[in-house]
Write an enzyme that holds these catalytic residues in place. Structure first.
Site: not given
Length: 294
Positions: A98, A168
């Site tokens: 991420t 995300k």
């Protein structure tokens, strides 16, 4: 010709996906794993079949055709990719980390300049994987994703590689805001005399699944008792910063994320590196005149 696969990074999320890839994926050879802390890789390999430990990052890259990375933050990803560049040509890099969308674009550009392919594949919890990259690279990757390390794919074929990270990063704010909402509700329930048990019964009936699981972790004291966080406070705050930066760049705001990040600062002050996202409950308690620990 047998395809060789490597997995770089063994955090909480990475261990689970690497295990599934090694045991359920269509692998021709054992999965090579590398972690900066070698002992973690050795412990992981000893407890799971079809895994071998790469002695160093160079060994993992040179001995593999497809390299999965699942790293803690943007700096760790940049550092790993930079060290991999001398042996990157003709390799396919798949990043499950991420990171900021700008970092994803930067990594894709760098790898392309060195003759490598890249797919951005950040993973949201257990249920989904978002992919962005050339269609040929996505097709090459898919046998190792759906039903192996992910339950479903959201694809952005032949679109900007940053789209995966753009999905995300805001997605993680849903979890952050959920935890904040539960924590605040629990504190109000306790201080009003309603009681947290009654509120959790309501959550279980109306919002089963993740809401109920987080509520249970708060009420049980797991948020301050566990030795190792499931979603570490520093990583949560990194995601929050990325989300707020994304919002600011398009003239939007995320006030819920801003308030949650303030709670997370209190969690870090109280718990240090052991702080978990559910520690927001303790921070809300403190801000409401209760002890951090329930």
């Amino acid at each position: 010709m047998a395809l060789r696969i490597a997995w770089i990074g063994l955090g909480n999320m990475g261990r689970g996906m690497a295990r599934n890839l090694a045991t359920q994926g269509p692998l021709d050879t054992p999965l090579a794993v590398f972690n900066r802390t070698t002992s973690r890789a050795e412990t992981f390999a000893s407890a799971n079949p079809n895994i071998k430990v790469a002695s160093n990052l160079d060994d993992a890259i040179t001995s593999s055709d497809i390299i999965f990375t699942c790293l803690s933050d943007d700096h760790a990803l940049r550092e790993t990719i930079t060290e991999s560049l001398p042996n990157a040509k003709n390799k396919l890099f798949v990043d499950c980390s991420t990171v900021h969308p700008d970092t994803t674009t930067e990594i894709a550009t760098t790898l392309s300049a060195h003759g490598a392919s890249f797919v951005a594949s950040p993973v949201f919890g257990a249920p989904a994987m978002a992919e962005a990259g050339p269609s040929s690279s996505i097709d090459r990757l898919k046998p190792y994703t759906t039903g192996v390390i992910s339950k479903a794919n959201i694809e952005f074929r032949d679109k900007e590689v940053c789209k995966a990270s753009q999905l995300k990063v805001p997605g993680n704010t849903f979890v952050l805001n959920m935890v904040q909402t539960i924590a605040e509700g629990m504190v109000v329930a306790e201080k009003s005399g309603l009681g947290t048990e009654a509120l959790q019964q309501f959550i279980e009936a109306v919002f089963p699944g993740a809401y109920d699981a987080y509520a249970g972790r708060m009420r049980s004291g797991d948020y301050f008792e566990r030795a190792e966080p499931l979603f570490a406070v520093d990583l949560v705050r990194k995601d929050a910063r990325h989300a707020m930066d994304m919002a600011a760049s398009v003239g939007a705001t995320m006030r819920g994320v801003q308030s949650a990040d303030a709670y997370l600062a209190d969690v870090k002050a109280e718990m240090g590196v052991r702080g978990d996202i559910t520690g927001i409950y303790g921070a809300v308690r403190q801000n409401s005149g209760l002890p951090f620990k329930n």
